[in-house]
Design an enzyme around this catalytic site. Structure first.
Site, PDB file in Angstrom:
ATOM      1  N   LEU A  64       0.836  -1.207   0.000  1.00 25.43           N
ATOM      2  CA  LEU A  64       0.000   0.000   0.000  1.00 25.43           C
ATOM      3  C   LEU A  64       0.868   1.253   0.000  1.00 25.43           C
ATOM      4  O   LEU A  64       2.064   1.200   0.322  1.00 25.43           O
ATOM      5  CB  LEU A  64      -0.895  -0.043   1.244  1.00 25.43           C
ATOM      6  CG  LEU A  64      -1.869  -1.236   1.261  1.00 25.43           C
ATOM      7  CD1 LEU A  64      -2.425  -1.479   2.660  1.00 25.43           C
ATOM      8  CD2 LEU A  64      -2.989  -1.020   0.250  1.00 25.43           C
ATOM      9  N   PRO A  65       0.251   2.428  -0.319  1.00 25.67           N
ATOM     10  CA  PRO A  65       1.068   3.642  -0.459  1.00 25.67           C
ATOM     11  C   PRO A  65       1.826   4.036   0.812  1.00 25.67           C
ATOM     12  O   PRO A  65       3.032   4.269   0.771  1.00 25.67           O
ATOM     13  CB  PRO A  65       0.047   4.714  -0.848  1.00 25.67           C
ATOM     14  CG  PRO A  65      -1.072   3.960  -1.491  1.00 25.67           C
ATOM     15  CD  PRO A  65      -1.128   2.642  -0.786  1.00 25.67           C
ATOM     16  N   THR A  95       6.171   0.640   2.286  1.00 25.75           N
ATOM     17  CA  THR A  95       7.122   1.451   3.061  1.00 25.75           C
ATOM     18  C   THR A  95       6.299   2.398   3.932  1.00 25.75           C
ATOM     19  O   THR A  95       5.558   3.240   3.406  1.00 25.75           O
ATOM     20  CB  THR A  95       8.026   2.287   2.129  1.00 25.75           C
ATOM     21  OG1 THR A  95       8.711   1.398   1.252  1.00 25.75           O
ATOM     22  CG2 THR A  95       9.045   3.082   2.933  1.00 25.75           C
ATOM     23  N   LYS A 170      14.930   0.545   5.778  1.00 24.33           N
ATOM     24  CA  LYS A 170      14.508   1.121   4.487  1.00 24.33           C
ATOM     25  C   LYS A 170      14.620   2.650   4.497  1.00 24.33           C
ATOM     26  O   LYS A 170      15.210   3.256   3.598  1.00 24.33           O
ATOM     27  CB  LYS A 170      13.058   0.684   4.211  1.00 24.33           C
ATOM     28  CG  LYS A 170      12.364   1.387   3.069  1.00 24.33           C
ATOM     29  CD  LYS A 170      12.762   0.874   1.720  1.00 24.33           C
ATOM     30  CE  LYS A 170      12.129   1.710   0.619  1.00 24.33           C
ATOM     31  NZ  LYS A 170      12.569   1.344  -0.698  1.00 24.33           N
ATOM     32  N   LYS A 245       8.577  11.057  -0.136  1.00 25.34           N
ATOM     33  CA  LYS A 245       7.799  10.315   0.867  1.00 25.34           C
ATOM     34  C   LYS A 245       8.727   9.663   1.903  1.00 25.34           C
ATOM     35  O   LYS A 245       8.515   9.778   3.111  1.00 25.34           O
ATOM     36  CB  LYS A 245       6.976   9.234   0.158  1.00 25.34           C
ATOM     37  CG  LYS A 245       6.223   8.347   1.112  1.00 25.34           C
ATOM     38  CD  LYS A 245       5.824   7.019   0.484  1.00 25.34           C
ATOM     39  CE  LYS A 245       5.741   5.968   1.585  1.00 25.34           C
ATOM     40  NZ  LYS A 245       5.376   4.654   1.105  1.00 25.34           N
TER      41      LYS A 245
END
Ligand code: NAD
Length: 306
Positions: A64-65, A95, A170, A245
């Site tokens: 998912l976003p 992420t 990450k 992001k």
């Protein structure tokens, strides 16, 4: 295995296709119906909601976003936690921020579910080729159960520690990448402005102490490297939107931890300006335009004249 897959965007679609290739049975859902149809045509069972995707399956994967989407899909009304069987393994490959990942994993543990956070690197190309790297946070037993599934989609699986640590790895990696990319842009454009040939300068750097992945594998300066996005107008690759992001996730996590991240804050602002300038879909190395737009304009008008 029976797998429920939720989030069929740029990454989710090719990851599903690799799971299908390995013989798994997939139930899929995305809130955008147009993204479900091609996978239904490829042999997946289309479902009408995330909850429907997660019943009577061995594994649920979400792609998912960002954090609010993960929170709502797992914890919202009619979310996965309201239906999922205790024996179902949960894998979130999105992420998101590490604190949300830990909170959601904590609820999973209370319910008796194994859950891992498993964000990826490798981009759409890696998802298509099945060569993603998974950075995994969670219990070793959960990782052992997930490994055969992750191996259908990726080549490297790195256990980073307990829940949320996959996300830590990450976002901290991408924080370093953004800063080194901007440093490479500064060095490359200054050297060129001071009269050096960019390719010659890159050769010097890549044999010297300024060398980094952004200089020797993904050089942002046009004409230096045939294989880099700079050689194809910065189309494809890892978008500036996604880099912004990830920098925002890193800055927020740093704030929550009371840890200064001075260069990350500057990088985040530079990417914000770059994205606001209409470059969000371009590869993140296109940030070089902020330093050398005059040069790009010159080369474009020279091309037109030519
Ligand atoms: P994307 O926006 O293309 O796909 C996300 C999908 O989730 C969309 O199709 C959206 O409709 C769906 N979605 C959102 N909310 C939903 C809900 N409530 N229920 C069902 N579906 C829902 O994004 P992407 O490029 O596939 O990236 C997915 C994740 O992977 C992100 O967290 C991103 O940061 C990460 N990632 C992306 C890349 C990349 O190169 N694209 C690389 C590494 C990591």
């Amino acid at each position: 295995m029976k797998i429920g897959f939720i989030g069929l965007g740029r990454m989710g679609n090719p990851m599903c296709r690799n799971l299908l290739k390995h013989g798994h049975a997939l139930r899929v859902f995305d809130r955008v119906p147009e993204l479900v149809r091609p996978l239904a045509d490829a042999g997946c069972e289309a479902r009408q909601s995330a909850a429907q995707c997660a019943t009577e399956v061995d594994v649920v994967i979400t792609m998912l976003p960002s954090s609010p989407h993960v929170r709502s899909v797992y914890c919202g009304q009619d979310g996965l936690f309201s239906v999922v069987d205790r024996r179902t393994l949960l894998i979130d490959a999105s992420t998101i921020d590490p604190l949300t990942a830990r909170e959601v994993a904590g609820i999973a543990t209370e319910r008796g579910n194994f859950m891992i956070d498993a964000p990826v690197s490798g981009g759409v190309g890696g998802a298509e080729a099945g060569t993603l790297t998974f950075m995994v946070g969670g219990d070793q037993r959960a990782l052992d159960a997930a490994t055969p599934i992750l191996q259908c989609m990726g080549r490297n699986i790195v256990h980073c520690g307990p829940a949320g640590n996959g996300q830590v790895a990450k976002i901290c990696n991408n924080l370093m990448l953004a800063i080194e990319m901007i440093a490479t842009c500064e060095g490359m454009t200054l050297a060129t402005k001071l009269g050096m040939d960019p390719k010659t300068f890159a050769g010097v750097v890549n044999a010297s102490s300024g060398r980094c992945w952004s200089s020797d594998t993904y050089n942002p300066y046009p004409g230096v490297m045939d294989s880099a996005p700079a050689a194809r107008g910065y189309v494809g690759g890892f978008s500036s939107n996604l880099m912004l992001k990830d920098l925002t996730l890193a800055s927020d996590a740093a704030k929550a931890a009371g840890q200064p991240v001075v260069l990350a804050a500057v990088a985040q602002q530079l990417y914000q300006m770059h994205v606001s300038g209409g470059n969000g879909d371009l590869d993140f190395s296109s940030i070089v335009k902020m330093y050398a737009n005059d040069l790009f304009l010159t080369s474009v008008s020279a091309d037109k004249q030519g």
